[in-house]
Design a protein around this motif. Structure first.
Motif, PDB file in Angstrom:
ATOM      1  N   ALA A 138      33.126  32.374  42.883  1.00 44.01           N
ATOM      2  CA  ALA A 138      33.017  34.067  43.643  1.00 44.01           C
ATOM      3  C   ALA A 138      33.192  34.954  42.566  1.00 44.01           C
ATOM      4  O   ALA A 138      32.502  35.743  42.485  1.00 44.01           O
ATOM      5  N   PRO A 139      34.260  34.978  41.815  1.00 39.06           N
ATOM      6  CA  PRO A 139      34.662  36.116  40.862  1.00 39.06           C
ATOM      7  C   PRO A 139      33.481  36.068  39.740  1.00 39.06           C
ATOM      8  O   PRO A 139      33.242  36.998  39.482  1.00 39.06           O
ATOM      9  N   HIS A 148      30.623  37.783  41.309  1.00 39.88           N
ATOM     10  CA  HIS A 148      31.067  39.283  41.579  1.00 39.88           C
ATOM     11  C   HIS A 148      30.826  40.084  40.179  1.00 39.88           C
ATOM     12  O   HIS A 148      30.228  41.040  40.009  1.00 39.88           O
ATOM     13  N   TRP A 191      33.063  40.424  50.547  1.00 38.74           N
ATOM     14  CA  TRP A 191      33.849  39.098  51.308  1.00 38.74           C
ATOM     15  C   TRP A 191      32.784  37.977  51.666  1.00 38.74           C
ATOM     16  O   TRP A 191      33.323  36.910  51.775  1.00 38.74           O
ATOM     17  N   TYR A 219      33.096  35.590  48.730  1.00 38.74           N
ATOM     18  CA  TYR A 219      34.088  35.097  48.377  1.00 38.74           C
ATOM     19  C   TYR A 219      34.694  33.889  49.495  1.00 38.74           C
ATOM     20  O   TYR A 219      35.033  32.974  49.267  1.00 38.74           O
ATOM     21  N   HIS A 220      34.215  34.500  50.695  1.00 41.61           N
ATOM     22  CA  HIS A 220      34.055  33.573  51.837  1.00 41.61           C
ATOM     23  C   HIS A 220      33.385  32.123  51.609  1.00 41.61           C
ATOM     24  O   HIS A 220      34.062  30.976  51.787  1.00 41.61           O
ATOM     25  N   GLY A 241      32.291  31.095  48.690  1.00 40.21           N
ATOM     26  CA  GLY A 241      32.960  30.401  47.617  1.00 40.21           C
ATOM     27  C   GLY A 241      34.352  29.622  47.967  1.00 40.21           C
ATOM     28  O   GLY A 241      34.536  28.571  47.448  1.00 40.21           O
ATOM     29  N   THR A 278      40.548  34.282  53.585  1.00 38.77           N
ATOM     30  CA  THR A 278      39.662  35.045  52.484  1.00 38.77           C
ATOM     31  C   THR A 278      39.666  36.623  52.771  1.00 38.77           C
ATOM     32  O   THR A 278      39.234  37.353  51.853  1.00 38.77           O
ATOM     33  N   TRP A 326      41.789  44.925  47.320  1.00 36.09           N
ATOM     34  CA  TRP A 326      40.391  45.058  46.908  1.00 36.09           C
ATOM     35  C   TRP A 326      40.097  46.792  46.535  1.00 36.09           C
ATOM     36  O   TRP A 326      40.716  47.480  47.197  1.00 36.09           O
ATOM     37  N   ILE A 380      42.083  39.306  42.205  1.00 33.74           N
ATOM     38  CA  ILE A 380      41.892  37.807  41.582  1.00 33.74           C
ATOM     39  C   ILE A 380      43.056  37.039  41.872  1.00 33.74           C
ATOM     40  O   ILE A 380      43.003  35.675  41.752  1.00 33.74           O
ATOM     41  N   HIS A 426      43.265  35.805  45.027  1.00 30.46           N
ATOM     42  CA  HIS A 426      42.265  34.951  45.480  1.00 30.46           C
ATOM     43  C   HIS A 426      42.714  33.629  44.999  1.00 30.46           C
ATOM     44  O   HIS A 426      42.457  32.227  45.702  1.00 30.46           O
ATOM     45  N   CYS A 458      43.457  29.795  47.019  1.00 25.59           N
ATOM     46  CA  CYS A 458      42.780  28.695  46.641  1.00 25.59           C
ATOM     47  C   CYS A 458      43.885  27.344  46.232  1.00 25.59           C
ATOM     48  O   CYS A 458      43.790  26.367  46.833  1.00 25.59           O
TER      49      CYS A 458
END
Length: 368
Positions: A99-100, A103, A121, A124-125, A127, A179, A187, A277, A280, A284
């Motif tokens: 996801a990053p 982005h 979002w 990232y969701h 991802g 997420t 953000w 990040i 994020h 994970c």
């Protein structure tokens, strides 16, 4: 056909869906050691007849061998292997970076139209779901390759019919709210390169947050076990004594609110400020540790960030520790879910059975 043999020939994360037909009792049965095992029939439905929640839960249908008791005549597996932590961190970072990278690519290609938070979002969701899917199927591969703890007495539990829909709904909500957290906290619309939020301090901040999370979790978790009037909060989670990765989310509404919102909020409140990040990566890593701790994989497999640091003190959390916690039931022990720091400090350690104690508490250290 031996399902363990078939699965071990497949790469981690590439589990063959045709093998995902685990055999479990289709009616309520009684185990002499562990008691009732509820009826499980939802997984026998054809795919087209399953509802959305059953489809979500079915993503955790593991190899046949994990759900079956290992027979006495089968070849001994030998000592549990040790998983290299560099390999686990490599998997987590690679899978969490998708996801990053999207982005960053968007902002690079369209520098005048930086990614808005709403489609951001969604990226990232999705991802995070990709990360969870591949992580779970990778754990399934190792469940077949290494076996599971206590497999000579009982196989892993499946989600029973009564809880399948609720668990599917919980997983759906879990992915949404987890997420959303980095977006609500960190953000920035002018964030051209999300990777700029990484620094030499990132591993230390991630480690601090995990210990802070474990502190608040230990307080809440031990309280639900030791105070009878609080047991209702956590009782549903202990419906399984031999969980699988997805059963880490099995809980009643009270526990879900505490663990998805309250405990992470308190951990963040006493932790250093983190970039988008870094948050994020936090969600994970946390998902990985929670799923791993409920996988029952028969290996010495500690926390990917804290394991090597805490091992000399015998405070690292490995898979067997939380697996034993579920077998203990309400009587408790091993209340930590990221570390054994507070279990060690407050005398609530449950001694390991199949994997060795480490550091100053190892058998060799005790003989000196």
């Amino acid at each position: 056909m031996d399902s363990a043999t078939d699965v071990s020939s497949t790469e981690p994360g590439g589990f063959d869906a045709t093998q995902q037909q685990p055999q479990q009792p289709t009616e309520t049965t009684i185990d002499k050691v562990y008691g009732f095992r509820p009826k499980t029939t939802w997984h026998l439905k054809p795919w087209k007849e399953r509802n959305l929640w059953e489809f979500i839960v079915s993503l955790d249908l593991g190899p046949d061998s994990a759900y079956q008791r290992r027979q006495e005549g089968e070849k001994e597996r030998g000592p549990p292997p040790t998983r290299p932590m560099w390999q686990e961190n490599s998997f987590i970072i690679r899978a969490a970076s998708i996801a990053p990278i999207i982005h960053f690519t968007w902002n690079y290609v369209f520098p005048d139209h930086k990614l808005h938070w709403a489609p951001g979002w969604l990226i990232y969701h999705l991802g995070f779901i990709f990360f969870a899917y591949h992580m779970i199927h990778r754990l399934h591969w190792y469940m077949a390759e290494y076996g599971c703890f206590d497999e000579k007495n009982r196989g892993r539990d499946m989600v029973d019919d009564r809880h399948a829909n609720h668990l599917g709904q919980s997983i759906f909500l879990y992915t949404i709210f987890r997420t959303l957290a980095p977006f609500l906290i960190a953000w920035r619309g002018d964030m051209a390169n999300p990777f700029e939020g990484l620094s030499w301090a990132t591993p230390f901040k991630l480690a601090w947050w995990q210990v802070a999370l474990d502190y608040w979790f230990y307080l809440y978790h031990r309280s639900t076990h030791e105070f009878d009037f609080l047991w209702f909060v956590h009782r549903q989670h202990h419906a399984t004594k031999h969980p699988t990765p997805i059963l880490s989310i099995l809980a009643d509404d009270y526990q879900e609110v505490i663990e998805i919102f309250l405990v992470p909020f308190l951990a963040t409140a006493i932790s250093p400020k983190m970039s988008f990040i870094e948050l994020h990566l936090i969600i994970c890593y946390t998902l990985y540790v929670e799923a791993l701790g409920h996988s029952g994989i028969r290996a010495y497999w500690p926390h990917p960030i804290l394991g090597l640091v805490l091992r000399p003190l015998g405070m690292e959390l490995a898979v067997e520790d939380h697996d034993l916690h579920h077998r203990f039931g309400k009587s408790g022990r091993n209340y930590g879910k990221q570390t054994r720091i507070f279990d060690r400090l407050f005398g609530t350690i449950g001694e390991r059975i199949e994997t060795p104690e480490t550091g100053i508490f190892s058998s060799s250290a005790r003989k000196k």
